[in-house]
Design a protein around this motif. Sequence first.
Motif, short mmCIF file in Angstrom:
data_model
loop_
_atom_site.label_atom_id
_atom_site.label_comp_id
_atom_site.label_asym_id
_atom_site.label_seq_id
_atom_site.Cartn_x
_atom_site.Cartn_y
_atom_site.Cartn_z
N VAL A 340 8.56 23.82 24.57
CA VAL A 340 9.44 24.92 24.95
C VAL A 340 10.79 24.33 25.32
O VAL A 340 10.88 23.42 26.16
N TRP A 341 11.86 24.85 24.70
CA TRP A 341 13.20 24.38 24.98
C TRP A 341 14.02 25.51 25.61
O TRP A 341 13.88 26.68 25.24
N ALA A 342 14.86 25.14 26.54
CA ALA A 342 15.66 26.14 27.28
C ALA A 342 17.15 25.87 27.07
O ALA A 342 17.59 24.71 27.00
N ARG A 343 17.91 26.95 26.97
CA ARG A 343 19.37 26.87 26.84
C ARG A 343 19.99 27.95 27.73
O ARG A 343 19.83 29.15 27.45
N VAL A 344 20.66 27.54 28.78
CA VAL A 344 21.25 28.47 29.74
C VAL A 344 22.76 28.32 29.70
O VAL A 344 23.29 27.22 29.91
N GLU A 345 23.46 29.42 29.43
CA GLU A 345 24.92 29.43 29.38
C GLU A 345 25.47 29.99 30.68
O GLU A 345 25.16 31.12 31.05
N GLY A 346 26.25 29.19 31.38
CA GLY A 346 26.83 29.62 32.64
C GLY A 346 25.79 29.65 33.74
O GLY A 346 24.79 28.92 33.72
N ASP A 347 26.04 30.55 34.71
CA ASP A 347 25.13 30.70 35.85
C ASP A 347 24.85 32.18 36.07
O ASP A 347 25.33 32.79 37.03
N PRO A 348 24.08 32.80 35.16
CA PRO A 348 23.81 34.25 35.29
C PRO A 348 22.97 34.57 36.52
O PRO A 348 21.98 33.89 36.80
N VAL A 349 23.37 35.63 37.21
CA VAL A 349 22.67 36.08 38.42
C VAL A 349 22.38 37.57 38.27
O VAL A 349 23.27 38.35 37.89
N VAL A 350 21.15 37.97 38.57
CA VAL A 350 20.77 39.38 38.50
C VAL A 350 20.18 39.80 39.84
O VAL A 350 19.57 38.98 40.54
N PRO A 351 20.35 41.07 40.23
CA PRO A 351 19.64 41.57 41.41
C PRO A 351 18.21 41.90 41.04
O PRO A 351 17.96 42.66 40.10
N GLY A 352 17.25 41.35 41.75
CA GLY A 352 15.87 41.61 41.38
C GLY A 352 14.86 40.94 42.28
O GLY A 352 15.20 40.37 43.33
N ASN A 353 13.61 41.01 41.86
CA ASN A 353 12.50 40.38 42.55
C ASN A 353 12.16 39.10 41.79
O ASN A 353 11.72 39.14 40.64
N ARG A 354 12.34 37.97 42.43
CA ARG A 354 12.19 36.70 41.72
C ARG A 354 10.77 36.52 41.20
O ARG A 354 10.57 36.06 40.06
N GLY A 355 9.76 36.86 42.00
CA GLY A 355 8.39 36.69 41.56
C GLY A 355 8.09 37.47 40.30
O GLY A 355 7.43 36.97 39.38
N ARG A 356 8.58 38.71 40.21
CA ARG A 356 8.31 39.52 39.02
C ARG A 356 9.13 39.07 37.83
O ARG A 356 8.68 39.17 36.68
N LEU A 357 10.34 38.60 38.08
CA LEU A 357 11.14 38.06 36.98
C LEU A 357 10.48 36.80 36.41
O LEU A 357 10.51 36.58 35.19
N GLU A 358 9.88 35.98 37.26
CA GLU A 358 9.15 34.81 36.78
C GLU A 358 7.94 35.26 35.96
O GLU A 358 7.62 34.65 34.93
N ARG A 359 7.27 36.32 36.39
CA ARG A 359 6.13 36.84 35.64
C ARG A 359 6.59 37.35 34.28
O ARG A 359 5.91 37.14 33.26
N LEU A 360 7.73 38.02 34.23
CA LEU A 360 8.28 38.52 32.96
C LEU A 360 8.50 37.38 31.99
O LEU A 360 8.06 37.43 30.82
N LEU A 361 9.18 36.31 32.43
CA LEU A 361 9.46 35.19 31.53
C LEU A 361 8.18 34.45 31.15
O LEU A 361 8.00 34.04 30.00
N ARG A 362 7.28 34.32 32.09
CA ARG A 362 6.02 33.62 31.80
C ARG A 362 5.22 34.37 30.74
O ARG A 362 4.64 33.75 29.83
N ASN A 363 5.18 35.70 30.82
CA ASN A 363 4.47 36.47 29.80
C ASN A 363 5.12 36.33 28.43
O ASN A 363 4.44 36.25 27.41
N LEU A 364 6.46 36.32 28.40
CA LEU A 364 7.16 36.17 27.12
C LEU A 364 6.86 34.81 26.50
O LEU A 364 6.60 34.71 25.28
N VAL A 365 6.91 33.78 27.32
CA VAL A 365 6.66 32.44 26.79
C VAL A 365 5.20 32.28 26.37
O VAL A 365 4.90 31.68 25.33
#
Length: 464
Positions: A340-365
């Motif tokens: 798995v390779w990651a590419r992050v442009e800049g420093d994007p910040v979103v308002p949200g729940n970190r635990g659920r956002l991690e679950r979202l990315l984990r399910n996608l991967v």
Amino acid sequence: MRKGLRSTRFRVALTSFLASIIALGIVSAWLVLDAQHRLEDGAAQLARARATAIVQLLNTGATPADLGMLVRDSIYEVTTQSGERLASCPGLRSGAIAPGGQIEFGDNVRILDPGDIDLSWQVSVGCAPVLGENPEGNGLRLHVSATASGDSKYRVFGAAVVDESGQAALDSVRMTLLVGVPVVALLIGVIAWLAVRRSLRPVEAIRSEVAEIGAHDLSRRVPAPDSGDEIAKLAETMNTMLSRLDTAVTRQSRFTSDASHELRTPLASLRTQLEVLLAHPDRLDWHDACRNALLDVTRLQDLVADLVLLGKLDNSGPERFSPVRLSEVVESCLSGRQGVWARVEGDPVVPGNRGRLERLLRNLVDNAQRHTRTGVEVAVSTVDDFCVLTVTDDGPGIPADDRERVFDRFVRLDDGRARDEGGAGLGLAIVADIAHAHGGTAEVDRHDGGARLIVRLPSAERRS
């Protein structure tokens, strides 16, 4: 009867009747009192004019005895300073025109009792014609104006009665209003009752339809009138609500059916293994049997956890989010993963729940790794005030016809694959629900040579 008295129609009609009778009564009373005041003010002005005319005659040298020949069609009385009557028209058997028999200056009111006036006397000849219409003076109301002659030798009283034709007309109007105001108020109440009854017919139709709609028949809709008023908006709102309920109940029913099916499979497998193990303990390897049972329990645990999370996402209200750096989410989820390779442009910040956002990315991967051939690419960028999270694999891809339903619950496009590899079909449904809870979207992008899933989330700068 009591139900009818408590109805909206009756209450509106009663309110209209009471409001009308009060308003009309106040206006009518004011008009009658104002007209009466004008009539009596006219009589008072005439009394003052008569008193003034007699004073002018006395000031020019006329005597009270001469007034019988000089003054016609008038009511008056002349006395000395001590109250001795010198002249009067008409003749009075008793009392005086002066109110209460007293000598007072200014305007006063005198009520002549029956028998006070004697029109047969010589001094009564030529008095106001109105006295002839009421020869006995029964309840005759006089407006009296008292003044004095120029040498203060005499006291002069001029009197007048209210215009009889005007008073009769006013009495007629008063009687008409006394009868007409309640009738008009009652008519307004009846009209209000009929109008409300007509207006509430669509409401009754809506109520009847809603009363017949059951939990298993949410496809029905209430009749919506084409009036464009508040009732039409109520019907539209109720139909929208019924549509949402129908969708929710259908979705819940399908979800329950699918969940029970998914739970039944590992439970049946687990039970079968345990029954065989107990029936033939000497023919099976206990370690292999326990290992397979543990796999089924783990699958059950993961499925229950997914179902609990979906239930929370369905029933959760507005949440209070805190700023989350997507770079940290990517680093936490991809730590220790191979290919798995990651590419992050800049420093994007979103308002949200970190635990659920991690679950979202984990399910996608996890979904991408199950289908990729060589590896998975995760990219994070910012486009038009949105943080865009992209997960790309080089697997077989997703057919165009399935790009919409891939985010539905319990949907597996590769139905022929083994269950231990494919999962229960809740991973991407959880991704979509988490994205929607954060005010974002999840979709499948067109991509040759694999699948590309994109999640867009509002950035913290856009929310602020």
